[in-house]
Design an enzyme around this catalytic site. Sequence first.
Site, PDB file in Angstrom:
ATOM      1  CB  CYS A 263     -28.494 -15.701  -7.674  1.00 49.35           C
ATOM      2  SG  CYS A 263     -27.091 -14.843  -6.643  1.00 49.35           S
TER       3      CYS A 263
ATOM      4  NE  ARG B 190      -1.469  -4.409   8.895  1.00 48.27           N
ATOM      5  CZ  ARG B 190      -2.097  -4.878   7.729  1.00 48.27           C
ATOM      6  NH1 ARG B 190      -1.274  -4.450   6.752  1.00 48.27           N
ATOM      7  NH2 ARG B 190      -2.744  -5.626   7.718  1.00 48.27           N
TER       8      ARG B 190
ATOM      9  CB  ALA C 239      -1.013   0.113   1.170  1.00 45.02           C
TER      10      ALA C 239
ATOM     11  CB  SER D 108       3.927  -3.196   7.406  1.00 40.67           C
ATOM     12  OG  SER D 108       2.589  -4.079   7.049  1.00 40.67           O
TER      13      SER D 108
ATOM     14  CG  HIS E  48      -3.627  -9.273  -1.019  1.00 43.27           C
ATOM     15  ND1 HIS E  48      -3.052  -8.308   0.005  1.00 43.27           N
ATOM     16  CD2 HIS E  48      -3.145 -10.350  -0.852  1.00 43.27           C
ATOM     17  CE1 HIS E  48      -2.130  -9.106   0.653  1.00 43.27           C
ATOM     18  NE2 HIS E  48      -2.461 -10.303   0.305  1.00 43.27           N
TER      19      HIS E  48
ATOM     20  CB  VAL F  49      -6.887  -4.248  -4.428  1.00 46.26           C
ATOM     21  CG1 VAL F  49      -6.723  -5.541  -3.475  1.00 46.26           C
ATOM     22  CG2 VAL F  49      -7.473  -3.036  -3.280  1.00 46.26           C
TER      23      VAL F  49
ATOM     24  CD  GLN G  92       1.724  -7.303   0.527  1.00 42.56           C
ATOM     25  OE1 GLN G  92       1.245  -7.666   1.544  1.00 42.56           O
ATOM     26  NE2 GLN G  92       2.654  -6.575   0.486  1.00 42.56           N
TER      27      GLN G  92
ATOM     28  CB  CYS H 176     -24.286 -16.940  -8.498  1.00 38.91           C
ATOM     29  SG  CYS H 176     -24.608 -15.459  -9.169  1.00 38.91           S
TER      30      CYS H 176
HETATM   31  P1  NAD Z   1      -3.815 -13.753  10.350  1.00 32.40           P
HETATM   32  O1  NAD Z   1      -5.116 -14.171  10.720  1.00 32.40           O
HETATM   33  O2  NAD Z   1      -2.503 -13.935  10.777  1.00 32.40           O
HETATM   34  O3  NAD Z   1      -4.012 -12.035  10.283  1.00 32.40           O
HETATM   35  C1  NAD Z   1      -5.065 -11.435  11.143  1.00 32.40           C
HETATM   36  C2  NAD Z   1      -4.522 -10.143  11.401  1.00 32.40           C
HETATM   37  O4  NAD Z   1      -3.133 -10.134  11.994  1.00 32.40           O
HETATM   38  C3  NAD Z   1      -4.679  -8.941  10.474  1.00 32.40           C
HETATM   39  O5  NAD Z   1      -4.685  -7.570  10.805  1.00 32.40           O
HETATM   40  C4  NAD Z   1      -3.214  -9.220  10.104  1.00 32.40           C
HETATM   41  O6  NAD Z   1      -2.732  -7.944   9.343  1.00 32.40           O
HETATM   42  C5  NAD Z   1      -2.345  -9.291  11.154  1.00 32.40           C
HETATM   43  N1  NAD Z   1      -1.165  -9.951  10.974  1.00 32.40           N
HETATM   44  C6  NAD Z   1      -0.871 -10.921  10.301  1.00 32.40           C
HETATM   45  N2  NAD Z   1       0.072 -11.486  10.443  1.00 32.40           N
HETATM   46  C7  NAD Z   1       0.956 -10.524  11.407  1.00 32.40           C
HETATM   47  C8  NAD Z   1       2.161 -10.607  11.979  1.00 32.40           C
HETATM   48  N3  NAD Z   1       3.173 -11.502  11.655  1.00 32.40           N
HETATM   49  N4  NAD Z   1       2.360  -9.491  12.978  1.00 32.40           N
HETATM   50  C9  NAD Z   1       1.576  -8.853  13.279  1.00 32.40           C
HETATM   51  N5  NAD Z   1       0.283  -8.719  12.627  1.00 32.40           N
HETATM   52  C10 NAD Z   1       0.026  -9.826  11.627  1.00 32.40           C
HETATM   53  O7  NAD Z   1      -3.762 -13.693   8.670  1.00 32.40           O
HETATM   54  P2  NAD Z   1      -4.529 -13.015   7.692  1.00 32.40           P
HETATM   55  O8  NAD Z   1      -3.600 -11.819   7.299  1.00 32.40           O
HETATM   56  O9  NAD Z   1      -6.035 -12.708   8.308  1.00 32.40           O
HETATM   57  O10 NAD Z   1      -4.542 -13.801   6.500  1.00 32.40           O
HETATM   58  C11 NAD Z   1      -5.193 -15.096   6.432  1.00 32.40           C
HETATM   59  C12 NAD Z   1      -5.560 -15.358   5.131  1.00 32.40           C
HETATM   60  O11 NAD Z   1      -6.053 -14.169   4.591  1.00 32.40           O
HETATM   61  C13 NAD Z   1      -4.165 -15.866   4.507  1.00 32.40           C
HETATM   62  O12 NAD Z   1      -4.537 -17.276   3.916  1.00 32.40           O
HETATM   63  C14 NAD Z   1      -4.135 -14.951   3.572  1.00 32.40           C
HETATM   64  O13 NAD Z   1      -3.780 -15.338   2.363  1.00 32.40           O
HETATM   65  C15 NAD Z   1      -5.575 -14.070   3.432  1.00 32.40           C
HETATM   66  N6  NAD Z   1      -5.313 -12.825   3.156  1.00 32.40           N
HETATM   67  C16 NAD Z   1      -5.111 -11.887   3.745  1.00 32.40           C
HETATM   68  C17 NAD Z   1      -5.011 -10.675   3.548  1.00 32.40           C
HETATM   69  C18 NAD Z   1      -4.753  -9.526   4.455  1.00 32.40           C
HETATM   70  O14 NAD Z   1      -4.963  -8.327   4.146  1.00 32.40           O
HETATM   71  N7  NAD Z   1      -4.292 -10.039   5.668  1.00 32.40           N
HETATM   72  C19 NAD Z   1      -5.250 -10.225   2.435  1.00 32.40           C
HETATM   73  C20 NAD Z   1      -4.988 -11.160   1.308  1.00 32.40           C
HETATM   74  C21 NAD Z   1      -5.537 -12.546   1.743  1.00 32.40           C
HETATM   75  N1  APR Z   2       6.898   5.148   0.463  1.00 31.51           N
HETATM   76  C1  APR Z   2       7.489   3.917   0.985  1.00 31.51           C
HETATM   77  N2  APR Z   2       6.943   3.342   1.897  1.00 31.51           N
HETATM   78  C2  APR Z   2       5.411   4.065   2.317  1.00 31.51           C
HETATM   79  C3  APR Z   2       5.115   5.050   1.759  1.00 31.51           C
HETATM   80  C4  APR Z   2       5.816   5.699   0.555  1.00 31.51           C
HETATM   81  N3  APR Z   2       5.227   6.817   0.026  1.00 31.51           N
HETATM   82  N4  APR Z   2       3.822   5.248   2.268  1.00 31.51           N
HETATM   83  C5  APR Z   2       3.657   4.431   3.316  1.00 31.51           C
HETATM   84  N5  APR Z   2       4.651   3.521   3.248  1.00 31.51           N
HETATM   85  C6  APR Z   2       5.083   2.283   4.180  1.00 31.51           C
HETATM   86  C7  APR Z   2       4.486   2.410   5.468  1.00 31.51           C
HETATM   87  O1  APR Z   2       5.497   2.899   6.393  1.00 31.51           O
HETATM   88  C8  APR Z   2       4.122   0.890   5.807  1.00 31.51           C
HETATM   89  O2  APR Z   2       5.362   0.456   6.599  1.00 31.51           O
HETATM   90  O3  APR Z   2       4.283   1.330   3.581  1.00 31.51           O
HETATM   91  C9  APR Z   2       3.922   0.241   4.397  1.00 31.51           C
HETATM   92  C10 APR Z   2       2.469  -0.087   4.128  1.00 31.51           C
HETATM   93  O4  APR Z   2       2.074  -1.089   5.004  1.00 31.51           O
HETATM   94  P1  APR Z   2       0.857  -1.221   5.402  1.00 31.51           P
HETATM   95  O5  APR Z   2      -0.300  -0.379   5.445  1.00 31.51           O
HETATM   96  O6  APR Z   2       0.616  -2.545   6.221  1.00 31.51           O
HETATM   97  O7  APR Z   2      -0.012  -1.987   3.784  1.00 31.51           O
HETATM   98  P2  APR Z   2       0.651  -3.544   3.039  1.00 31.51           P
HETATM   99  O8  APR Z   2       1.886  -3.939   3.679  1.00 31.51           O
HETATM  100  O9  APR Z   2       0.229  -3.361   1.700  1.00 31.51           O
HETATM  101  O10 APR Z   2      -0.868  -4.305   3.798  1.00 31.51           O
HETATM  102  C11 APR Z   2      -0.773  -5.584   3.252  1.00 31.51           C
HETATM  103  O11 APR Z   2      -2.823  -6.059   4.600  1.00 31.51           O
HETATM  104  O12 APR Z   2      -4.970  -5.473   5.180  1.00 31.51           O
HETATM  105  C12 APR Z   2      -4.125  -5.730   4.232  1.00 31.51           C
HETATM  106  O13 APR Z   2      -5.013  -6.544   2.168  1.00 31.51           O
HETATM  107  C13 APR Z   2      -4.341  -5.788   2.860  1.00 31.51           C
HETATM  108  O14 APR Z   2      -2.866  -5.831   0.922  1.00 31.51           O
HETATM  109  C14 APR Z   2      -2.963  -5.377   2.258  1.00 31.51           C
HETATM  110  C15 APR Z   2      -2.216  -6.110   3.421  1.00 31.51           C
END
Ligand code: NAD
Ligand code: APR
Length: 237
Positions: free
Chosen positions: A148, A36, A24, A187, A119, A103, A101, A130
Amino acid sequence: VSVSQKDSCLFAVPDTFFTLLTGAGMSTESNIPDFRSKEGWWRKIDPRTVATTQALEDHYDLFHEFYSRRINGLKKCSPHIGHEILAHWERRGFIQAISTQNVDGFHKTAGNMNVYELHGNIHDIRCKECHSVASEEQLLSKDSCIQCGGHLRPGVVLFGESLPENSWDASLFHIRKSDLVIVIGTSLEVYPASNLPQMTNGKTVYINTEISRNRIQFDLVIKGKAGEVLRKVDELL
Ligand code: NAD
Ligand code: APR
């Protein structure tokens, strides 16, 4: 942001086979919130209430409101210089694939052809019952599925759902074969995408605005904004 000539040599080794993993943070310079960091979605909303399979089943109204807000928000946004540089690098033969990751579809909009959406894509709308394809307008106006009568949803992967097999397999293939994996704006909190960088035998680079302690496993860590760092490196190539 300082990227030295030495650092940039990682990027420009002749016929380097490199792939990217983006999150993101790659799109925040297009004014799309990440999840995050301090302005992220999950700082305001509990992901379990809107981004899980349970949420889709139990409170469709909240789910629908959240994704409608994101779809409408995207209408005012477009890819930034960082996305454009990556498309330029693919045309120059530097990049073999981007696994994202995100969308928002911005890597493809910017012109990258070899993109794997781990994702899913928020613009792919379908019926949750459906799986019939529907339009964004139908989702936004909260229409039911015309086949549906079921609820409509975007084709994003929710917590608890598995990733699209072809995207995962292709990402794994490219990352395993890579001489260099560049990870930008994630992250690395979310499984299984977070495991991808360690699956390469090549060099690894991490570009992020926040560097948490356990990033030392990367060969090169660059603290900075995606667009700014990519511009600096592009000037050196
Ligand atoms: P999870 O149940 O481990 O995650 C639940 C929560 O914990 C989420 O907020 C996640 O961001 C957070 N989390 C996950 N790993 C973490 C870590 N190492 N340290 C701290 N926080 C953590 O797993 P999930 O993320 O819910 O994913 C479960 C399934 O969902 C997986 O099979 C994955 O492919 C699928 N999925 C998840 C996401 C997503 O956004 N998390 C996106 C696409 C697919
Ligand atoms: N340049 C570089 N890094 C950046 C910038 C930028 N302009 N802006 C933000 N960041 C960093 C943030 O500091 C953070 O560590 O990008 C990281 C984004 O991490 P997340 O917000 O956790 O996003 P992401 O890692 O893509 O999350 C993974 O979690 O909920 C789900 O499905 C959702 O695909 C997403 C997945």
